[in-house]
Write an enzyme that holds these catalytic residues in place. Structure first.
Site, PDB file in Angstrom:
ATOM      1  N   ASP A 282      62.831  -9.079  16.212  1.00 56.38           N
ATOM      2  CA  ASP A 282      63.918  -8.712  15.307  1.00 56.38           C
ATOM      3  C   ASP A 282      65.266  -8.745  16.031  1.00 56.38           C
ATOM      4  O   ASP A 282      65.377  -8.311  17.179  1.00 56.38           O
ATOM      5  CB  ASP A 282      63.643  -7.297  14.777  1.00 56.38           C
ATOM      6  CG  ASP A 282      64.621  -6.860  13.714  1.00 56.38           C
ATOM      7  OD1 ASP A 282      64.703  -7.540  12.673  1.00 56.38           O
ATOM      8  OD2 ASP A 282      65.301  -5.839  13.912  1.00 56.38           O
TER       9      ASP A 282
ATOM     10  N   GLU B  22      49.997 -14.219  30.538  1.00 55.32           N
ATOM     11  CA  GLU B  22      48.850 -13.544  31.143  1.00 55.32           C
ATOM     12  C   GLU B  22      47.702 -13.391  30.148  1.00 55.32           C
ATOM     13  O   GLU B  22      46.547 -13.188  30.553  1.00 55.32           O
ATOM     14  CB  GLU B  22      49.265 -12.160  31.646  1.00 55.32           C
ATOM     15  CG  GLU B  22      50.281 -12.187  32.785  1.00 55.32           C
ATOM     16  CD  GLU B  22      50.736 -10.783  33.152  1.00 55.32           C
ATOM     17  OE1 GLU B  22      49.987  -9.829  32.840  1.00 55.32           O
ATOM     18  OE2 GLU B  22      51.830 -10.633  33.727  1.00 55.32           O
TER      19      GLU B  22
END
Length: 563
Positions: free
Chosen positions: A226, A278
């Protein structure tokens, strides 16, 4: 220039080559779910996570690749969940973390990825970190998590600068200190209950890395970020005489806005990319970064930054041939230059639905501030017909497409919400001068009869639904081959079958005359008639059309042809 001999209708001007990369997000169709308006399972009048889970099969049947969930986190709901009080929990209004896990599991079983909203610019004033900042007082480590400043004037009685809130009024609120005296001011680019974080403080970055990992470990496939361009502010927080939203205005180019697009953001998102990596190479970030011009927007998706950015220029482009072709060319050029896909979007939870705004006269095209009673009156029939054409045209473009819940039904805004029923803080902070976004957030109609048109078993609805919902309900459209819903299913199926999202774009110059836009993507010719008279169709098999076609394409209509 491509050869015309293979296609048989004149020269083609190539502006975008087919993608050689097969990452899912480069060509995906992503469906935005606004949880409080999607489906209410417990009858309290507000949509919830179990309601979403129960209807996910219908979204999968559309042919989309992923869903994006607007905020469902713990929140006092003063801005419909964009005021987060706990980023790692579900608000009881929507359910529980177990409900989220059930939704995620159901989505995966249906072949849908799950993207969640993240609100890193600000939190709720009820967040534990902000409450600690209020209690700790000036100069504390707790206050340094936010943008607290001393006021101007002899007694600090004036805000630290002249910034305006997006929702109207000043972007600063003065607090009462623990000893009861008037004290410092805190910045809030949005509502006063949404204090901005201080992203110059490494502790803020560490907190959001924790939040990213929390949801990645629950299996989410990415984040819609956002107001991604607003986290870092210019040093010294200088005054700004331009628009509150940072858009360019005379004398105030948007790139100089001190609260948007600052260089320090690149380090934030570079680190986020490392965190996502990751958890797998297919996790993504999508920036809500309403900046101009387009090459500047493309900076958000340069290598090492976010994967996608919403293309608001396309959403706001006039329904006319020259500006629409212009923004397509500019978009593809800008995003191709940084190796990123272009995204296409026509509606979302912050703007007037495109079935409404395309029913307005050219001078009345509405902004994100909404329209209501007393404003311009759209022609619903015209707007929905144009929306069908605009959607079909958009879904033929190469890149990633974002769909807003209900647009596949051709839903329009509810313009008749009474002042006492309105929920958007924009309406209340401006004394009703700006209508706000409630009209595009009205709960969905699932059935043409029954309580709340199938939205809630009790008939309750947090915003009033218009009577038009009976004929636009999903069950009424499901069996109608000429319905909006059937068109979306057909177009999304063909888009996937012909791999249009990963395809190419070349303008068919001899057909792009007289108000027509025509381009080729692979073996598909896409035509949109934005002129005033019908145009003859070239030879080819009609695969999809926004209205019945014979040998001609009428004004405000679109078609896909296989040649």
């Amino acid at each position: 220039m491509l050869s015309s001999t293979a296609v048989g209708f004149g020269p083609l001007t190539e502006v975008h080559a087919a993608s050689a990369s097969r990452e899912w997000w480069r060509s995906a169709a992503i469906y935005q779910i606004y949880p409080r308006s999607f489906r209410d399972a417990n009858g309290d009048g507000v949509g919830d996570l179990p309601g979403i889970t129960g209807e996910l099969h219908q979204i999968a049947e559309l042919g989309v690749d992923a869903i994006w969930l607007s905020p469902f986190y713990a929140s006092p709901q003063r801005d419909a969940g964009y005021d987060v009080s706990d980023y790692c929990d579900v608000d009881p209004l929507f359910g529980t973390l177990e409900d989220f896990d059930a939704l995620s599991t159901a989505a995966r079983s249906l072949g849908l990825r799950v993207i969640v909203d993240l609100v890193p610019n600000h939190c709720s004033s009820e967040h534990a970190l902000f409450q600690a900042a209020l209690a700790a007082g000036p100069g504390s480590a707790e206050r340094d998590m936010f943008l607290f400043r001393n006021g101007r004037g002899e007694h600090g009685e004036f805000p630290p600068n002249n910034w305006e809130s997006h929702f109207g009024g000043p972007a600063w609120t003065r607090v009462t200190e623990p000893d009861g005296t008037p004290g410092q001011w805190y910045a809030h680019l949005f509502d006063s209950t949404q204090p901005d974080f201080n992203w110059d403080n490494p502790a803020v970055a560490a907190e959001f890395e924790r939040i990213l990992r929390f949801w990645l470990e629950r299996g989410v496939d990415g984040f819609r970020v956002d107001v991604a361009h607003s986290l870092v502010k210019a040093a010294g927080l200088p005054d700004w005489g331009g628009r509150a939203d940072g858009a360019s205005s005379p004398g105030f180019p948007g790139h100089l806005a001190p609260m948007f697009g600052q260089p320090g953001l690149k380090g934030v998102y570079r680190r986020w990319r490392e965190v996502l990596a990751e958890y797998g190479a297919d996790k993504i970030l999508c920036a809500e970064a309403n900046v101009d011009p387009l090459p500047r927007m493309a900076e958000w998706v340069a290598p090492g930054q976010q994967h996608q950015a919403f293309n608001f220029r396309y959403l706001s482009a006039p329904f006319a041939p020259e500006p629409l072709r212009g923004v397509i060319d500019e978009s593809l050029s800008a995003f191709d230059a940084v190796g990123a896909p272009t995204t296409w979007v026509l509606s979302n939870h912050d703007v007037v639905r495109h079935a409404t705004r395309l029913g307005l006269t050219e001078g009345d095209l509405a902004s994100g501030d909404g329209i209501g009673a007393g404003g311009p009156t759209p022609d619903v029939t015209l707007g929905r017909a144009r929306a069908r054409a605009a959607s079909l045209f958009m879904l033929g473009l190469p890149g990633s497409a974002y769909l807003y819940q209900g647009e596949e039904l051709g839903l329009v805004d509810n313009l008749d919400i009474a002042p006492h029923e309105r929920q958007d803080p924009t309406f209340h902070r401006t004394g009703g001068e700006r209508v706000g976004r409630d009209g595009c957030r009205v709960p969905l109609p699932w059935t043409s009869s029954g309580p709340a048109y199938g939205f809630s078993p009790s008939g309750a609805s947090w915003l009033p639904q218009p009577g038009l919902w009976a004929e636009l309900a999903r069950d009424a459209q499901a069996a109608d081959p000429a319905s909006h819903l059937s068109l979306y299913r057909e177009a999304l199926g063909l888009r996937r079958e012909h791999d249009l999202g990963a395809g190419s774009l070349a303008w068919a110059d001899e057909l792009s005359v007289g108000g027509v836009l025509a381009f080729v993507n692979g073996t598909i010719l896409v035509m949109l008639n934005l002129g005033c008279t019908p145009v003859e169709l070239p030879p080819g098999e009609v695969l999809a059309s926004s209205a019945p076609v014979g040998n001609a394409l009428g004004p405000g209509e679109a078609v896909w042809l296989r040649f």
